[in-house]
Design a protein around this motif. Structure first.
Motif, mmCIF file in Angstrom:
data_model
loop_
_atom_site.group_PDB
_atom_site.id
_atom_site.type_symbol
_atom_site.label_atom_id
_atom_site.label_comp_id
_atom_site.label_asym_id
_atom_site.label_seq_id
_atom_site.Cartn_x
_atom_site.Cartn_y
_atom_site.Cartn_z
ATOM 1 N N GLY A 129 2.454 -93.909 -105.592
ATOM 2 C CA GLY A 129 3.538 -94.675 -105.966
ATOM 3 C C GLY A 129 5.022 -94.101 -106.341
ATOM 4 N N HIS A 130 4.836 -92.758 -106.041
ATOM 5 C CA HIS A 130 6.194 -92.083 -105.884
ATOM 6 C C HIS A 130 6.759 -91.925 -104.571
ATOM 7 C CE1 HIS A 130 5.201 -91.620 -110.114
ATOM 8 N NE2 HIS A 130 4.150 -91.001 -110.097
ATOM 9 N N GLU A 131 7.813 -91.347 -104.452
ATOM 10 C CA GLU A 131 8.381 -91.120 -103.253
ATOM 11 C C GLU A 131 8.306 -89.573 -102.830
ATOM 12 O OE1 GLU A 131 12.970 -91.135 -101.265
ATOM 13 O OE2 GLU A 131 12.534 -92.378 -102.905
ATOM 14 N N TYR A 132 7.686 -89.100 -101.811
ATOM 15 C CA TYR A 132 7.449 -87.556 -101.497
ATOM 16 C C TYR A 132 8.120 -87.229 -100.280
ATOM 17 C CZ TYR A 132 3.806 -87.669 -105.061
ATOM 18 O OH TYR A 132 3.061 -87.978 -106.472
ATOM 19 N N SER A 133 8.774 -85.765 -100.238
ATOM 20 C CA SER A 133 9.195 -85.404 -98.897
ATOM 21 C C SER A 133 9.110 -83.881 -99.117
ATOM 22 C CB SER A 133 10.825 -85.718 -98.963
ATOM 23 O OG SER A 133 11.520 -85.330 -99.873
ATOM 24 N N SER A 134 9.143 -83.369 -97.871
ATOM 25 C CA SER A 134 9.136 -81.831 -97.750
ATOM 26 C C SER A 134 10.214 -81.345 -96.763
ATOM 27 C CB SER A 134 7.706 -81.480 -97.273
ATOM 28 O OG SER A 134 7.625 -80.248 -97.210
ATOM 29 N N LEU A 135 10.868 -80.375 -97.169
ATOM 30 C CA LEU A 135 12.113 -80.111 -96.148
ATOM 31 C C LEU A 135 11.979 -78.425 -96.204
ATOM 32 C CD1 LEU A 135 15.195 -81.924 -97.584
ATOM 33 C CD2 LEU A 135 13.895 -82.562 -95.760
ATOM 34 N N PRO A 136 12.164 -77.894 -94.782
ATOM 35 C CA PRO A 136 12.247 -76.601 -94.527
ATOM 36 C C PRO A 136 13.583 -75.990 -95.151
ATOM 37 C CG PRO A 136 12.750 -77.768 -92.677
ATOM 38 C CD PRO A 136 12.455 -78.918 -93.603
ATOM 39 N N LEU A 137 13.599 -74.810 -95.718
ATOM 40 C CA LEU A 137 14.875 -74.306 -96.368
ATOM 41 C C LEU A 137 16.064 -74.243 -95.456
ATOM 42 C CD1 LEU A 137 15.974 -72.748 -98.778
ATOM 43 C CD2 LEU A 137 15.284 -70.601 -97.947
ATOM 44 N N VAL A 185 19.261 -64.756 -102.433
ATOM 45 C CA VAL A 185 19.916 -65.791 -101.701
ATOM 46 C C VAL A 185 18.886 -66.764 -101.073
ATOM 47 C CG1 VAL A 185 20.723 -66.107 -99.195
ATOM 48 C CG2 VAL A 185 21.540 -63.839 -100.449
ATOM 49 N N ILE A 186 17.589 -66.557 -101.011
ATOM 50 C CA ILE A 186 16.754 -67.596 -100.707
ATOM 51 C C ILE A 186 16.731 -68.726 -102.065
ATOM 52 C CG2 ILE A 186 14.294 -68.050 -100.790
ATOM 53 C CD1 ILE A 186 13.791 -65.588 -98.898
ATOM 54 N N SER A 187 16.842 -67.990 -103.321
ATOM 55 C CA SER A 187 16.488 -69.074 -104.363
ATOM 56 C C SER A 187 18.079 -69.698 -104.525
ATOM 57 C CB SER A 187 16.385 -67.920 -105.716
ATOM 58 O OG SER A 187 16.580 -68.921 -106.785
ATOM 59 N N THR A 188 19.044 -69.462 -104.123
ATOM 60 C CA THR A 188 20.457 -70.067 -104.230
ATOM 61 C C THR A 188 20.157 -70.818 -103.157
ATOM 62 O OG1 THR A 188 21.351 -67.676 -105.033
ATOM 63 C CG2 THR A 188 22.776 -69.652 -104.111
ATOM 64 N N LEU A 189 19.923 -70.608 -102.091
ATOM 65 C CA LEU A 189 19.891 -71.777 -101.065
ATOM 66 C C LEU A 189 18.979 -72.783 -101.247
ATOM 67 C CD1 LEU A 189 20.106 -69.530 -97.711
ATOM 68 C CD2 LEU A 189 21.815 -70.689 -98.989
ATOM 69 N N LEU A 335 28.861 -68.778 -101.698
ATOM 70 C CA LEU A 335 27.270 -68.733 -101.969
ATOM 71 C C LEU A 335 26.676 -69.824 -102.661
ATOM 72 C CD1 LEU A 335 24.851 -67.771 -100.428
ATOM 73 C CD2 LEU A 335 24.750 -65.673 -101.814
ATOM 74 N N CYS A 336 26.760 -69.477 -104.095
ATOM 75 C CA CYS A 336 25.930 -70.061 -105.083
ATOM 76 C C CYS A 336 26.865 -71.521 -105.550
ATOM 77 C CB CYS A 336 25.809 -69.317 -106.313
ATOM 78 S SG CYS A 336 27.420 -69.112 -107.172
ATOM 79 N N SER A 337 28.089 -71.502 -105.144
ATOM 80 C CA SER A 337 28.927 -72.964 -105.679
ATOM 81 C C SER A 337 29.339 -72.835 -106.833
ATOM 82 C CB SER A 337 28.225 -74.049 -104.906
ATOM 83 O OG SER A 337 29.286 -75.212 -104.999
#
Length: 388
Positions: A129-137, A185-189, A335-337
């Motif tokens: 019942g919820h909207e699900y999605s998966s995205l690569p980094l 950087v991975i966490s920031t992105l 980078l982090c905006s």
């Protein structure tokens, strides 16, 4: 004396209902299973006052984004929200909001044998019942505007405006000098990707699954990495510099309380949680792969076992910090905006002159990188940008 916390309670009666036997002690209070479940739900829901049905106009369904890391915190938050929505619907015939859940797949980057798709399938089956999605980094480069300053953060000559996002991300990460820089950087992105996806869906806000323990970890790690100025935005409920609301419903719950909740829930939530996500990583102090985040995680997960008040005090103290007002004219870190209102970029903006003459230190003013991001981006990138 250390405060008693979540542990076996023996045969003590529950201090709240006075009827059932307690199953654990939570902050010095013996609780039965039902009272403990209610305790967790209440702690989370009281942080979501603006999402109550009475604040939602009929026919205008508000949407919030829930980032799913498949750790115990985000899975527990999804369970609590799903139960809350069902309760709202049964009482009023409608709900105050809808959930869009997002999984950021970074298993290839982290070289981890993780089946995100399998975990997502289990979650969708249990919470339909919820909207699900998966995205690569690497989709962060697809969702950001083509003129974003983030696109310039690589010195790989093979990277151009037509370079596929996955190659662009690989070039950036391969240029980073240390494990801490790479993790940062991975966490920031990841944060920027989540924000951009939330905006693309028209979400009103983002509900982060950070527990008290996680927020304490973030407080010290971001300060150690030179990004302490951004703590009021990174750890507090309210409007973020990204133009979307951040909310932390689990901020009053320790991680070990969430682990206990996942174990005591019926059915248990462990099949939905990434294996070993509840265990502290035993980082070696001499390992070159150890990051600041690893050390803070290990420290606070050990402290919360006997001294939970210390963890809570870190978060309470941080919540007293006041964020600067954000102006349209404020410059942003590339980078982090995060906004740097007084233009103090790079090492010479926040770190003084203590880095002068040190081999390997970043040069110049960081080219519109905040002090923390200047520490993650190597000298070769800032120097190359300065010559271009």
């Amino acid at each position: 004396m250390p405060a008693k916390d979540t542990s076996d309670a023996g045969e003590q009666p529950c201090r709240r209902c006075r009827e059932a036997s307690s199953v654990l002690v939570v902050r010095g209070e013996p609780l039965c299973r039902d009272c403990f479940v209610k305790y967790v739900h209440t702690k989370a829901i009281k942080r979501m006052e603006t999402l109550r049905v009475r604040h939602s106009a009929p026919g205008q369904q508000r949407k919030v984004l829930l980032p799913l890391s498949f750790g115990v915190s985000s899975v527990v938050l999804l369970h609590v929200l799903d139960h809350h929505l069902k309760t709202q619907a049964s009482k009023t015939g409608r709900t105050g909001f809808s959930i869009a859940a997002l999984s950021v797949d970074d298993s290839m980057i982290l070289k981890a044998p993780v089946s995100y798709l399998q975990l997502m399938a289990r979650i969708q089956e249990q919470y339909p019942g919820h909207e699900y999605s998966s995205l690569p980094l690497h989709d962060v480069f697809r969702l950001l505007p083509a003129d974003s300053s983030l696109f310039a953060l690589t010195t790989d000559t093979n990277v151009s405006t037509d370079t596929p996002p996955e190659q662009r991300l690989a070039a950036l990460l391969n240029s980073l000098p240390s494990a801490t820089a790479r993790a940062d950087v991975i966490s920031t992105l990841r944060t920027r990707l989540i924000v951009e996806h939330a905006k693309s869906l028209g979400c009103e806000g983002i509900l982060w699954g950070d527990s008290t323990t996680k927020l304490a970890e973030k407080t010290l790690s971001e300060t150690a990495k030179g990004r302490g100025f951004s703590l009021p935005w990174r750890t507090a409920d309210g409007e973020s510099p990204f133009g979307i609301t951040f909310n932390y419903p689990l901020r009053d719950l320790l991680k070990k309380e969430l682990v206990a909740f996942a174990r005591l829930n019926e059915p248990p939530l462990s099949p939905l949680v990434l294996e070993n996500s509840g265990a502290s990583r035993q980082a070696s102090m001499s390992s070159k792969d150890t990051t600041i985040d690893d050390l803070m995680k290990q420290y606070f997960e050990s402290v919360e076992e006997k001294f939970p008040s210390i963890v809570a005090n870190v978060v309470r103290t941080t919540s007293k910090l006041k964020a600067n007002s954000i102006r349209e004219t404020d410059l942003r870190c590339h980078l982090c905006s995060m906004p740097v209102s007084d233009g103090r970029f790079g090492i010479h903006g926040w770190g003084g002159d203590q880095q002068d003459g040190i081999a390997g230190a970043p040069v110049g003013d960081g080219e519109n990188l905040c002090y923390g991001c200047t520490r993650s981006i190597p000298q070769s990138i800032t120097a190359a940008k300065g010559r271009s």
